[in-house]
Design a protein around this motif. Structure first.
Motif, PDB file in Angstrom:
ATOM      1  N   PHE A  60       0.844  -1.184   0.000  1.00  0.00           N
ATOM      2  CA  PHE A  60       0.000   0.000   0.000  1.00  0.00           C
ATOM      3  C   PHE A  60       0.887   1.244   0.000  1.00  0.00           C
ATOM      4  CE2 PHE A  60      -3.039  -2.884   2.220  1.00  0.00           C
ATOM      5  CZ  PHE A  60      -4.142  -2.697   1.397  1.00  0.00           C
ATOM      6  N   ARG A  62       0.430   4.978   1.191  1.00  0.00           N
ATOM      7  CA  ARG A  62      -0.506   5.823   1.931  1.00  0.00           C
ATOM      8  C   ARG A  62       0.178   7.128   2.283  1.00  0.00           C
ATOM      9  NH1 ARG A  62      -3.127   0.956   5.029  1.00  0.00           N
ATOM     10  NH2 ARG A  62      -4.818   0.690   3.531  1.00  0.00           N
ATOM     11  N   LEU A  63      -0.628   8.175   2.340  1.00  0.00           N
ATOM     12  CA  LEU A  63      -0.134   9.475   2.779  1.00  0.00           C
ATOM     13  C   LEU A  63      -0.760   9.787   4.124  1.00  0.00           C
ATOM     14  CD1 LEU A  63       0.764   9.531  -0.143  1.00  0.00           C
ATOM     15  CD2 LEU A  63       0.050  11.896  -0.286  1.00  0.00           C
ATOM     16  N   GLN A  64       0.071  10.285   5.017  1.00  0.00           N
ATOM     17  CA  GLN A  64      -0.422  10.713   6.321  1.00  0.00           C
ATOM     18  C   GLN A  64      -0.167  12.209   6.447  1.00  0.00           C
ATOM     19  OE1 GLN A  64       0.014   9.638  11.075  1.00  0.00           O
ATOM     20  NE2 GLN A  64       1.679   9.072   9.734  1.00  0.00           N
ATOM     21  N   LYS A  65      -1.170  12.906   6.952  1.00  0.00           N
ATOM     22  CA  LYS A  65      -1.040  14.346   7.173  1.00  0.00           C
ATOM     23  C   LYS A  65      -0.409  14.577   8.540  1.00  0.00           C
ATOM     24  CE  LYS A  65      -4.970  16.559   7.604  1.00  0.00           C
ATOM     25  NZ  LYS A  65      -6.241  17.238   7.242  1.00  0.00           N
ATOM     26  N   VAL A  66       0.709  15.279   8.571  1.00  0.00           N
ATOM     27  CA  VAL A  66       1.397  15.541   9.840  1.00  0.00           C
ATOM     28  C   VAL A  66       1.633  17.038   9.991  1.00  0.00           C
ATOM     29  CG1 VAL A  66       2.511  13.266   9.943  1.00  0.00           C
ATOM     30  CG2 VAL A  66       3.689  15.167   8.810  1.00  0.00           C
ATOM     31  N   GLY A  71       8.368  12.827   6.245  1.00  0.00           N
ATOM     32  CA  GLY A  71       9.299  11.704   6.082  1.00  0.00           C
ATOM     33  C   GLY A  71       8.545  10.514   5.536  1.00  0.00           C
ATOM     34  N   HIS A  73       7.753   6.349   6.405  1.00  0.00           N
ATOM     35  CA  HIS A  73       7.964   5.253   7.343  1.00  0.00           C
ATOM     36  C   HIS A  73       7.271   4.001   6.817  1.00  0.00           C
ATOM     37  CE1 HIS A  73       4.126   6.620   9.355  1.00  0.00           C
ATOM     38  NE2 HIS A  73       3.967   5.317   9.515  1.00  0.00           N
TER      39      HIS A  73
ATOM     40  N   LEU B  15       3.994   1.481   2.620  1.00  0.00           N
ATOM     41  CA  LEU B  15       4.933   2.592   2.583  1.00  0.00           C
ATOM     42  C   LEU B  15       4.122   3.838   2.901  1.00  0.00           C
ATOM     43  CD1 LEU B  15       7.600   4.003   1.811  1.00  0.00           C
ATOM     44  CD2 LEU B  15       6.701   4.116  -0.525  1.00  0.00           C
ATOM     45  N   MET B  16       4.411   4.430   4.063  1.00  0.00           N
ATOM     46  CA  MET B  16       3.657   5.602   4.488  1.00  0.00           C
ATOM     47  C   MET B  16       4.498   6.841   4.191  1.00  0.00           C
ATOM     48  SD  MET B  16       0.699   6.236   6.057  1.00  0.00           S
ATOM     49  CE  MET B  16       0.270   5.005   7.294  1.00  0.00           C
ATOM     50  N   ILE B  17       3.879   7.810   3.567  1.00  0.00           N
ATOM     51  CA  ILE B  17       4.569   9.061   3.251  1.00  0.00           C
ATOM     52  C   ILE B  17       3.934  10.140   4.121  1.00  0.00           C
ATOM     53  CG2 ILE B  17       5.269  10.644   1.414  1.00  0.00           C
ATOM     54  CD1 ILE B  17       4.735   8.371  -0.594  1.00  0.00           C
ATOM     55  N   ASP B  18       4.726  10.634   5.069  1.00  0.00           N
ATOM     56  CA  ASP B  18       4.230  11.639   6.016  1.00  0.00           C
ATOM     57  C   ASP B  18       4.398  13.008   5.384  1.00  0.00           C
ATOM     58  OD1 ASP B  18       3.759   9.655   7.994  1.00  0.00           O
ATOM     59  OD2 ASP B  18       5.882   9.669   8.495  1.00  0.00           O
ATOM     60  N   CYS B  19       3.281  13.684   5.202  1.00  0.00           N
ATOM     61  CA  CYS B  19       3.256  14.943   4.446  1.00  0.00           C
ATOM     62  C   CYS B  19       2.792  16.079   5.331  1.00  0.00           C
ATOM     63  CB  CYS B  19       2.284  14.821   3.271  1.00  0.00           C
ATOM     64  SG  CYS B  19       2.692  13.460   2.167  1.00  0.00           S
ATOM     65  N   LEU B  20       3.396  17.222   5.148  1.00  0.00           N
ATOM     66  CA  LEU B  20       2.999  18.385   5.934  1.00  0.00           C
ATOM     67  C   LEU B  20       1.546  18.750   5.640  1.00  0.00           C
ATOM     68  CD1 LEU B  20       6.267  20.465   5.602  1.00  0.00           C
ATOM     69  CD2 LEU B  20       5.376  19.322   7.660  1.00  0.00           C
ATOM     70  N   ALA B  21       0.837  19.143   6.708  1.00  0.00           N
ATOM     71  CA  ALA B  21      -0.595  19.402   6.580  1.00  0.00           C
ATOM     72  C   ALA B  21      -0.885  20.415   5.473  1.00  0.00           C
ATOM     73  CB  ALA B  21      -1.157  19.877   7.917  1.00  0.00           C
ATOM     74  N   PHE B  24      -0.624  18.830   2.030  1.00  0.00           N
ATOM     75  CA  PHE B  24      -1.232  17.504   1.917  1.00  0.00           C
ATOM     76  C   PHE B  24      -1.875  17.281   0.547  1.00  0.00           C
ATOM     77  CE2 PHE B  24      -4.335  14.210   3.763  1.00  0.00           C
ATOM     78  CZ  PHE B  24      -3.375  13.222   3.810  1.00  0.00           C
ATOM     79  N   SER B  27       0.652  17.042  -2.096  1.00  0.00           N
ATOM     80  CA  SER B  27       1.386  15.771  -2.012  1.00  0.00           C
ATOM     81  C   SER B  27       0.569  14.631  -2.597  1.00  0.00           C
ATOM     82  CB  SER B  27       1.737  15.470  -0.554  1.00  0.00           C
ATOM     83  OG  SER B  27       2.556  16.505  -0.028  1.00  0.00           O
ATOM     84  N   ARG B  48      -6.933  12.118   8.065  1.00  0.00           N
ATOM     85  CA  ARG B  48      -5.484  12.120   8.277  1.00  0.00           C
ATOM     86  C   ARG B  48      -4.749  11.167   7.343  1.00  0.00           C
ATOM     87  NH1 ARG B  48      -2.744  10.841  14.011  1.00  0.00           N
ATOM     88  NH2 ARG B  48      -0.596  11.136  13.319  1.00  0.00           N
ATOM     89  N   TYR B  49      -5.442  10.153   6.838  1.00  0.00           N
ATOM     90  CA  TYR B  49      -4.793   9.170   5.975  1.00  0.00           C
ATOM     91  C   TYR B  49      -5.492   9.092   4.626  1.00  0.00           C
ATOM     92  CZ  TYR B  49      -2.703   7.428  10.288  1.00  0.00           C
ATOM     93  OH  TYR B  49      -2.002   7.327  11.455  1.00  0.00           O
ATOM     94  N   VAL B  50      -4.703   8.943   3.581  1.00  0.00           N
ATOM     95  CA  VAL B  50      -5.260   8.690   2.260  1.00  0.00           C
ATOM     96  C   VAL B  50      -4.489   7.517   1.649  1.00  0.00           C
ATOM     97  CG1 VAL B  50      -5.449   9.582  -0.095  1.00  0.00           C
ATOM     98  CG2 VAL B  50      -6.031  11.051   1.831  1.00  0.00           C
ATOM     99  N   SER B 109       6.325  17.986   0.250  1.00  0.00           N
ATOM    100  CA  SER B 109       6.601  18.130   1.683  1.00  0.00           C
ATOM    101  C   SER B 109       8.091  18.116   1.993  1.00  0.00           C
ATOM    102  CB  SER B 109       5.927  16.995   2.461  1.00  0.00           C
ATOM    103  OG  SER B 109       4.520  17.172   2.474  1.00  0.00           O
ATOM    104  N   ASN B 111      10.111  15.535   1.093  1.00  0.00           N
ATOM    105  CA  ASN B 111      10.609  14.158   1.198  1.00  0.00           C
ATOM    106  C   ASN B 111      11.486  13.825  -0.004  1.00  0.00           C
ATOM    107  OD1 ASN B 111       9.236  13.473   3.635  1.00  0.00           O
ATOM    108  ND2 ASN B 111       7.332  13.331   2.471  1.00  0.00           N
TER     109      ASN B 111
END
Lengths: 135, 135
Positions: A60, A62-66, A71, A73, B15-21, B24, B27, B48-50, B109, B111
């Motif tokens: 998968f 996935r994008l997480q809003k932080v 980064g 993970h 694979l999680m991509i942490d993106c600035l709010a 978002f 991204s 929070r997740y897509v 973001s 990355n």
């Protein structure tokens, strides 16, 4: 179809894990055990890259809003969270904290990853099977 | 074999991509286009997740020794580096610099990821094919 004329091709080929130099061997040991891969040859002193192997997909994306600290993970899915977290700890990870129903850990260089419940339809599919030897 | 007795299972699932709010949506747009996935529904404000989709493997897992700034990054292999870098730029990436024979870019973001020459034996295999429309 060499891609010279009429377009080109691309795909994600590699997940690169950037590890601190003084944790490089620990990191190799950890990820080898974490993923159940065959240990690579010990790196030469000036060797900057080590290929551990290839992992089968699919993954998968996935994008997480932080709010801060962007980064990448990884999420590792498992049918026994506590046993998997213990296994990864004994391989060299550090347990950070639990959020709701998952654990946040970090590798020997401080790279974060989560251990979560199974989320793939086909789980365990091609997952690794681990004997619980600790008890 | 439910994993309750006689061991357990695990594998990397995400694979999680942490993106600035505040980046978002950019991204989401970028990674959708970068990977040739179908655009997801626009996220709700508090979402929070897509999930963008699943990418097919396999993926090399490699470790890089770094002096500072541990982390993960991705390598995208392509048979036309310049065309691929241009495509990713027009999708929202920022070109940072060229090292030897590859490019370092970053997503909206910040990355990092690299665009490299093909390294998989089976390339282009299941890679996406892109028409070069810019000229």
């Amino acid at each position: 179809m060499g891609g010279k004329a009429g377009g080109h091709h691309s795909r994600i080929s590699t997940l690169m894990i950037d590890c601190l130099a003084d944790r490089f061997e620990d990191s190799i040991g950890f990820w080898t055990r974490a993923l159940g891969l065959r240990p690579p040859r010990r790196p030469a002193k000036n060797q900057r890259y080590v290929t551990l192997g290839r992992i089968e997909g699919p993954l998968f994306v996935r994008l997480q809003k932080v709010e801060r600290d962007p980064g990448y993970h990884l999420d590792i899915e498992s049918d026994r969270l506590d046993a998997e977290v213990e296994r990864l700890e004994s391989a060299g990870a550090r347990r950070k904290y639990r959020i709701k129903r998952w654990w946040v850990l970090e590798d020997p260089s401080g790279n974060p990853f989560c251990v979560i419940r199974p989320e793939s339809d086909d789980f365990p599919g091609n997952a690794s099977h681990w004997e619980d030897t600790s008890r």
